[in-house]
Write a protein that holds these residues in place. Structure first.
Motif, PDB file in Angstrom:
ATOM      1  N   GLU A  85       0.776  -1.287  -0.006  1.00 58.02           N
ATOM      2  CA  GLU A  85      -0.048  -0.029  -0.153  1.00 58.02           C
ATOM      3  C   GLU A  85       0.864   1.292   0.090  1.00 58.02           C
ATOM      4  O   GLU A  85       0.595   2.382  -0.638  1.00 58.02           O
ATOM      5  CB  GLU A  85      -1.045  -0.033   1.247  1.00 58.02           C
ATOM      6  CG  GLU A  85      -1.685  -1.249   1.227  1.00 58.02           C
ATOM      7  CD  GLU A  85      -1.313  -2.419   2.237  1.00 58.02           C
ATOM      8  OE1 GLU A  85      -0.221  -2.872   1.815  1.00 58.02           O
ATOM      9  OE2 GLU A  85      -1.639  -2.445   3.550  1.00 58.02           O
ATOM     10  N   ASP A  86       2.040   1.195   0.566  1.00 59.68           N
ATOM     11  CA  ASP A  86       2.725   2.314   0.591  1.00 59.68           C
ATOM     12  C   ASP A  86       4.066   2.409  -0.602  1.00 59.68           C
ATOM     13  O   ASP A  86       4.703   3.106  -0.604  1.00 59.68           O
ATOM     14  CB  ASP A  86       3.693   2.296   1.816  1.00 59.68           C
ATOM     15  CG  ASP A  86       4.575   1.409   2.046  1.00 59.68           C
ATOM     16  OD1 ASP A  86       4.543   0.358   1.101  1.00 59.68           O
ATOM     17  OD2 ASP A  86       5.521   1.290   3.024  1.00 59.68           O
ATOM     18  N   GLY A  87       3.442   1.572  -1.631  1.00 60.67           N
ATOM     19  CA  GLY A  87       4.429   1.712  -2.635  1.00 60.67           C
ATOM     20  C   GLY A  87       5.880   1.295  -2.783  1.00 60.67           C
ATOM     21  O   GLY A  87       6.533   1.389  -3.840  1.00 60.67           O
TER      22      GLY A  87
ATOM     23  N   ARG B 256      -4.865   1.183 -13.687  1.00 55.97           N
ATOM     24  CA  ARG B 256      -5.299   2.102 -12.759  1.00 55.97           C
ATOM     25  C   ARG B 256      -5.058   3.517 -12.814  1.00 55.97           C
ATOM     26  O   ARG B 256      -5.891   4.396 -12.604  1.00 55.97           O
ATOM     27  CB  ARG B 256      -4.664   1.605 -11.391  1.00 55.97           C
ATOM     28  CG  ARG B 256      -4.968   0.300 -10.715  1.00 55.97           C
ATOM     29  CD  ARG B 256      -6.153   0.085 -10.614  1.00 55.97           C
ATOM     30  NE  ARG B 256      -6.359  -1.451 -10.508  1.00 55.97           N
ATOM     31  CZ  ARG B 256      -6.284  -1.952  -9.231  1.00 55.97           C
ATOM     32  NH1 ARG B 256      -5.976  -1.236  -7.904  1.00 55.97           N
ATOM     33  NH2 ARG B 256      -6.540  -3.236  -8.868  1.00 55.97           N
ATOM     34  N   ALA B 257      -4.011   3.940 -13.732  1.00 62.36           N
ATOM     35  CA  ALA B 257      -3.560   5.302 -13.905  1.00 62.36           C
ATOM     36  C   ALA B 257      -4.708   5.784 -14.954  1.00 62.36           C
ATOM     37  O   ALA B 257      -4.967   6.920 -14.782  1.00 62.36           O
ATOM     38  CB  ALA B 257      -2.169   5.383 -14.594  1.00 62.36           C
TER      39      ALA B 257
ATOM     40  N   GLN C 236       2.419   6.498  -6.023  1.00 60.57           N
ATOM     41  CA  GLN C 236       1.020   7.250  -6.032  1.00 60.57           C
ATOM     42  C   GLN C 236       0.003   6.390  -6.522  1.00 60.57           C
ATOM     43  O   GLN C 236      -1.191   6.404  -5.847  1.00 60.57           O
ATOM     44  CB  GLN C 236       1.172   8.333  -7.086  1.00 60.57           C
ATOM     45  CG  GLN C 236       2.349   9.421  -6.544  1.00 60.57           C
ATOM     46  CD  GLN C 236       2.544  10.448  -7.601  1.00 60.57           C
ATOM     47  OE1 GLN C 236       2.760   9.935  -8.847  1.00 60.57           O
ATOM     48  NE2 GLN C 236       2.412  11.877  -7.150  1.00 60.57           N
ATOM     49  N   ILE C 237       0.097   5.440  -7.408  1.00 65.86           N
ATOM     50  CA  ILE C 237      -0.911   4.546  -7.817  1.00 65.86           C
ATOM     51  C   ILE C 237      -1.243   3.482  -6.629  1.00 65.86           C
ATOM     52  O   ILE C 237      -2.451   3.333  -6.492  1.00 65.86           O
ATOM     53  CB  ILE C 237      -0.549   3.820  -9.383  1.00 65.86           C
ATOM     54  CG1 ILE C 237      -0.253   4.756 -10.475  1.00 65.86           C
ATOM     55  CG2 ILE C 237      -1.393   2.843  -9.721  1.00 65.86           C
ATOM     56  CD1 ILE C 237       0.516   4.155 -11.558  1.00 65.86           C
ATOM     57  N   ALA C 238      -0.274   3.328  -6.156  1.00 64.91           N
ATOM     58  CA  ALA C 238      -0.401   2.196  -4.857  1.00 64.91           C
ATOM     59  C   ALA C 238      -1.422   2.816  -3.955  1.00 64.91           C
ATOM     60  O   ALA C 238      -2.118   2.040  -3.336  1.00 64.91           O
ATOM     61  CB  ALA C 238       0.855   1.620  -4.416  1.00 64.91           C
ATOM     62  N   ALA C 239      -0.995   4.158  -3.525  1.00 66.42           N
ATOM     63  CA  ALA C 239      -1.852   4.808  -2.429  1.00 66.42           C
ATOM     64  C   ALA C 239      -3.342   4.832  -2.894  1.00 66.42           C
ATOM     65  O   ALA C 239      -4.289   4.740  -2.040  1.00 66.42           O
ATOM     66  CB  ALA C 239      -1.299   5.985  -2.372  1.00 66.42           C
TER      67      ALA C 239
ATOM     68  N   GLU D  83      -9.244   2.522  -3.934  1.00 65.42           N
ATOM     69  CA  GLU D  83     -10.351   3.267  -4.804  1.00 65.42           C
ATOM     70  C   GLU D  83     -10.438   2.842  -6.250  1.00 65.42           C
ATOM     71  O   GLU D  83     -11.440   3.260  -6.803  1.00 65.42           O
ATOM     72  CB  GLU D  83     -10.311   4.683  -4.612  1.00 65.42           C
ATOM     73  CG  GLU D  83      -9.116   5.373  -4.740  1.00 65.42           C
ATOM     74  CD  GLU D  83      -8.898   6.445  -3.742  1.00 65.42           C
ATOM     75  OE1 GLU D  83      -8.998   7.639  -4.136  1.00 65.42           O
ATOM     76  OE2 GLU D  83      -8.310   6.056  -2.736  1.00 65.42           O
ATOM     77  N   THR D  84      -9.196   2.220  -6.745  1.00 62.50           N
ATOM     78  CA  THR D  84      -9.473   2.052  -8.368  1.00 62.50           C
ATOM     79  C   THR D  84      -9.603   0.536  -8.584  1.00 62.50           C
ATOM     80  O   THR D  84      -9.352   0.179  -9.905  1.00 62.50           O
ATOM     81  CB  THR D  84      -8.010   2.562  -8.952  1.00 62.50           C
ATOM     82  OG1 THR D  84      -6.935   1.730  -8.201  1.00 62.50           O
ATOM     83  CG2 THR D  84      -7.824   4.075  -8.479  1.00 62.50           C
ATOM     84  N   GLY D  85      -9.821  -0.320  -7.526  1.00 59.13           N
ATOM     85  CA  GLY D  85     -10.048  -1.524  -8.058  1.00 59.13           C
ATOM     86  C   GLY D  85      -9.615  -2.587  -7.093  1.00 59.13           C
ATOM     87  O   GLY D  85      -9.502  -3.914  -7.272  1.00 59.13           O
ATOM     88  N   GLY D  86      -8.580  -2.199  -5.916  1.00 62.01           N
ATOM     89  CA  GLY D  86      -8.268  -3.175  -4.953  1.00 62.01           C
ATOM     90  C   GLY D  86      -6.737  -3.364  -5.080  1.00 62.01           C
ATOM     91  O   GLY D  86      -5.960  -2.913  -5.735  1.00 62.01           O
ATOM     92  N   PRO D  87      -6.186  -4.339  -4.218  1.00 61.27           N
ATOM     93  CA  PRO D  87      -5.013  -4.558  -4.030  1.00 61.27           C
ATOM     94  C   PRO D  87      -4.204  -4.807  -5.693  1.00 61.27           C
ATOM     95  O   PRO D  87      -4.820  -5.375  -6.434  1.00 61.27           O
ATOM     96  CB  PRO D  87      -4.776  -5.774  -3.202  1.00 61.27           C
ATOM     97  CG  PRO D  87      -6.077  -6.039  -2.667  1.00 61.27           C
ATOM     98  CD  PRO D  87      -6.814  -5.573  -3.368  1.00 61.27           C
TER      99      PRO D  87
END
Lengths: 745, 159
Positions: free
Chosen positions: A461-463, A539-540, A575-578, A582-586
């Motif tokens: 989650e922290d990239g 995700r981007a 930034q995407i990981a953060a 909200e963009t689809g999960g792990p």
């Protein structure tokens, strides 16, 4: 891939497991304990060959502190007439190696095991077990074992229709050797002997096993394959694999010797019977007497060449010691012997011979050093007879792309010629030599392997990134995987953690063996990383509300491309990981694959020696290895493989051997008497890495771990000849043997 | 026989333990004290994987009785780094890839540290003979020797 501008691939990064290993924190198999843990010990046969009439454990069981006893009756029985294979291992032999059944077949063969509250009580209880033996004549040496009147180890083994100690035969053929020899101007035929040598890993075998009351088992052990531990232990104990979780501890060296189990099934049954976690640790003496080594051998090699130095025929007959149960590496000896050369007519035959020694285990390019030793020594004599430089002779006959090898394949792009050319051009080859000094060269081949491999690449989650693979790391593979992952994702390698999963947390992965690990795991990691990159781009795209196809991944960030180029600021992996939830999960991906396309490895070595004529000591003065390494993903650990293989070869050639007394008991079962090279025995071991990328691998990886042990035996033998003018046809060239030859005994 | 009471210093800290009269220092370290950084490769003083120092003298802890620690000062691999700061030898071993499987590494590091304390400017031969009691089966010693020589040079410069 094969991009030239690699940032991390080819870089000498700090290994992920390094800090733990220099501070003593790394946990090897015997470093783990559990509450309530008790100790297991093995009772071993004091005879080299004996029928087991009866085993009475009643006195041992009555000793206070004894919690459980195991004999062969507690293991699954594998009838002698039905092969049950797990990879190259036959469970009929594996079960009888773990615990003697009908007969004790070598001194040190396990007869029973005890678990008790302390190691001392377990050892004392072993002495209370009463075993009635019917002692049988034994046979140790290869030449004795193949005589018609030799004591027969196994009645069920037949050769040429008669009971025999020859348990198997393998033959490779190409062309017509008789016709080939008929056209030769020079033919040289010589016979050779090598002695069994041990892998010599510093960490003895050990394990800790816990079985809970619902029958689920956990095994902590050091091995070259947690999945092998699970499968073999399951087969030998009857437990389903799903009930066994095998956790790979850090491994303190294996070199092939930890590709089978010795203790795990025994400890599991002791743990199950006692209801307590059981720890078992071999002593060094037990390691020598009952694990490994690799085969001793007898061989005869005949090579014919024309006057201009073209080899027209090669024949090799190899007898390899299997130890007490079938399974010597005749495939490696017969398959690799002539494999570096383009020879129209080749025949190699390997015989698998049992005798009353501990069962052999794989040792770094199993069989190949034995195969190459004889061929490369005869080639030196051919070169001499033809007044040709020995490297020029090899160059003239070197296998290339399109060469058909006797063991089957037609070679794709290979870098063997490059290794010889590099050796010819190297200053070492032209350096002056002094009195009683000589220079030898030799080449070698190893198959390399691919096979099953699994990986999981997860973005935290922290990239940051966590990569899990399934092959135990014996020589720095985690460091190489970190480099590959960082390269693919375009992130700093320090953001990548690499872990080895256990059998419950990562998919099936084949043994760390065959020089497969980086080849196979880099392939599944690459495919996993590609999937992760696809997700990151999606995700981007979602955040930017554009098509995923309109996003590229460069330098660790997503960038809008095509019509959208420059419309949004790039987004980093972090930034995407953060925004992952909200963009689809792990974000993460795993790949499981039976990897294909491992191509062979080739090497050429130059060795200088000096012989002390008074003491018979052969000293290696200078050593340079030239190897086609495919792609050196982490060059320092590639060099490390080359150096380690050369050092083991020096030991095999000069000082290591199993010695037996007349009762069939190993006479030198300690590091004091079994003489592996120490620091003061060796010079610096120079390496020249030649990168001819494997076209069938995303990073161009070829296995690098095993071929370094293939050329040394002959390179050193040839060097000794050129120092003394006398040829040795037997290893080791230890001081007493050298003096015998010098004295003409 | 009753257990023996021993007062000693381990990695600079006072320590008391009970041991059997026949118990080796290595077993005591690995078992009772949980200091498993010292490894057992042979149990007979031939491999050096259990190397520690006893009042600055390099010893194989498998050949030493735990009771002999009474009143002495012992250093093990666990005490080599100062908190997060690795000893220069540890750092150099990482940078120069002077380890593969790592099982010999604690013993090699302890032995090398002991060498450099006595001889800050060793020759290659002196390094090789000092480390001759530490078996390594993976590396062929090349990178180990280079790392020790390089560390020695750097430590001399910074001294």
């Amino acid at each position: 891939m094969n991009v030239i501008n690699n940032k991390w691939i080819g870089s000498r990064t700090i290994r992920p497991d390094g800090a733990d290993k220099v501070t003593g924190r790394a946990s090897y198999s015997s470093d783990t304990n559990m509450p309530g843990m008790i100790w297991g010990k093995v009772l071993r046969s004091p005879h080299a060959h004996a029928r087991i009439v009866s085993v009475d454990t009643s006195k041992a069981e009555a000793l206070p502190g004894v919690k459980a006893v195991v004999t062969s009756k507690d293991l699954v029985e594998f009838p002698l007439d039905t092969a049950v294979m797990l990879g190259i291992q036959d469970m009929r032999w594996m079960s009888r190696n773990v615990m003697a059944r009908e007969k004790a077949l070598f001194h040190g063969h396990p007869i029973a095991a005890i678990a008790a509250t302390t190691e001392a009580i377990a050892a004392e209880a072993c002495r209370l077990i009463v075993v009635e033996y019917e002692i049988l004549p034994h046979v140790i040496e290869l030449e004795e074992a193949i005589k018609p009147d030799a004591p027969i180890l196994h009645d069920f083994i037949q050769f040429d229709g008669k009971p025999s100690n020859i348990a198997g035969k393998l033959e490779h053929k190409l062309g017509d050797v008789d016709a080939g020899f008929a056209g030769a101007d020079v033919i040289i035929e010589r016979s050779f002997k090598t002695r069994p040598v041990h892998q010599g890993y510093l960490e003895p075998h050990s394990c800790l096993v816990s079985v809970s009351s619902d029958g689920k088992a956990v095994i902590w052990s050091s091995s070259q394959g947690q999945f092998m531990v699970r499968a073999m232990t399951g087969l030998l104990t009857g437990l389903p694999q799903s009930d066994i979780r095998a956790i790979p501890a850090e491994i303190g060296g294996g070199f092939g010797g930890k590709t089978i189990v010795y203790l795990e099934p025994v400890a599991l049954i002791l743990a199950k019977k006692s209801g307590r976690p059981v720890k078992m640790v071999m002593t060094r003496e037990e390691v020598f007497r009952a694990s490994g080594p690799t085969s001793g051998s007898m061989s005869t090699v005949k090579i014919g060449a024309t006057k201009d130095g073209k080899i027209v025929a090669g024949q090799g007959i190899y007898y390899l010691q299997a130890g007490a149960l079938p399974g010597s590496p005749i495939r490696g000896a017969a398959g690799c012997a002539f494999a570096p050369y383009d020879i129209p007519n080749v025949q190699t035959v390997g015989f698998d011979v049992v005798s009353n020694r501990s069962k052999v285990a794989a040792y770094r390019a199993p069989g190949a050093p034995i195969g190459a030793y004889a061929v490369e020594c005869v080639l030196d004599e051919i070169a001499e007879a033809l007044k040709m430089d020995p490297l020029e002779l090899r160059l003239k006959n070197a296998a290339k792309q399109g060469t058909k090898a006797a063991h089957g394949p037609v070679y794709p792009v290979i870098g063997f010629v490059d290794t010889i050319e590099a050796a010819l051009a190297h200053p070492h080859y032209k350096a002056p030599l002094g009195k009683h000094q000589g220079r030898g060269v030799a080449s070698g081949f190893w198959f390399n392997a691919g096979g099953e491999s699994s990986a999981q690449v997860n973005v935290t989650e922290d990239g940051n990134v966590v990569v899990t693979t399934g092959h135990p790391d014996v020589g720095g593979s985690r460091a190489a995987i970190a480099n590959v992952t960082a390269e693919l994702l375009g992130i700093d390698h320090k953001k990548v953690s690499v872990l080895i999963g256990d059998t419950a947390t990562i998919g099936y992965s084949n043994l760390t063996g065959g020089s497969r690990v980086l080849f196979a795991s880099a392939m599944v990691v690459t495919q996993s990383a590609d999937k992760v990159i696809t997700t990151l781009k999606e995700r981007a795209a979602k955040i930017w509300k554009i098509d995923p196809e309109a996003v590229t991944w460069e330098d660790g960030e997503a960038r809008p491309a095509g019509a959208n180029a420059g419309q949004f600021p790039p987004m980093t992996l972090a930034q995407i990981a953060a925004k992952a939830s909200e963009t689809g999960g792990p974000i993460g991906a795993g790949v499981q694959l039976n990897t294909q396309g491992a191509e062979g490895g080739f090497a050429t070595h130059i060795c200088d020696v000096e012989v002390d004529l008074d003491l018979g000591i052969v000293r290696v003065l200078r050593y340079t290895s030239f190897q086609d390494v495919g792609r050196a993903v982490h060059p320092a650990y590639v060099e490390g493989q080359m150096q380690g293989g050369a050092a083991q070869g020096i030991g095999w050639a000069l000082s290591e051997e199993y010695l037996y007394d007349k009762n069939g008991k190993m006479d030198n079962a300690s590091f004091l008497d079994y003489r592996m090279p120490v620091c003061s025995d060796l010079p610096m071991l120079d390496t020249v890495m030649i990168e001819v990328p494997n076209p069938k691998h995303p990073q161009g990886v070829r296995g690098v771990g095993e071929v370094p042990l293939v050329p040394p035996l002959a390179a050193i033998s040839n060097a000794v000849y050129h120092a003394l003018g006398k040829r040795f046809y037997s290893l080791p060239m230890s001081p007493p043997r050298v003096l015998e030859v010098l004295d003409g005994v | 026989m009753a257990k023996l009471h021993v007062s000693t210093t381990i990695n600079g800290e006072p320590m008391e333990f009970l041991c059997e009269p026949h118990e080796s220092m290595l077993d005591l370290l690995r078992g009772v004290l949980g200091l498993t950084g010292s490894k057992e490769g042979c149990g007979s003083g031939d491999c050096g994987a259990c190397s520690i120092t006893l009042d600055d003298r390099l010893v194989c802890s498998c050949l030493m009785l735990a009771a002999e620690a009474e009143g002495k000062s012992i250093a093990t691999i666990e005490g080599m780094a100062q908190g997060e700061r690795l000893h220069p030898l540890q750092q150099k071993f990482l940078e120069m890839a002077a380890l593969q499987c790592g099982i010999c590494t604690p013993g090699v590091l302890i032995a090398a540290k002991s060498l450099l304390e006595r001889n800050p400017d060793p020759t290659e031969s002196e390094v090789r003979y000092w480390l001759a009691g530490n078996l390594c089966r993976c590396t062929g010693y090349d990178k180990i020797v280079r790392a020790v020589l390089e560390t020695a040079a750097e430590m001399r410069e910074s001294a």
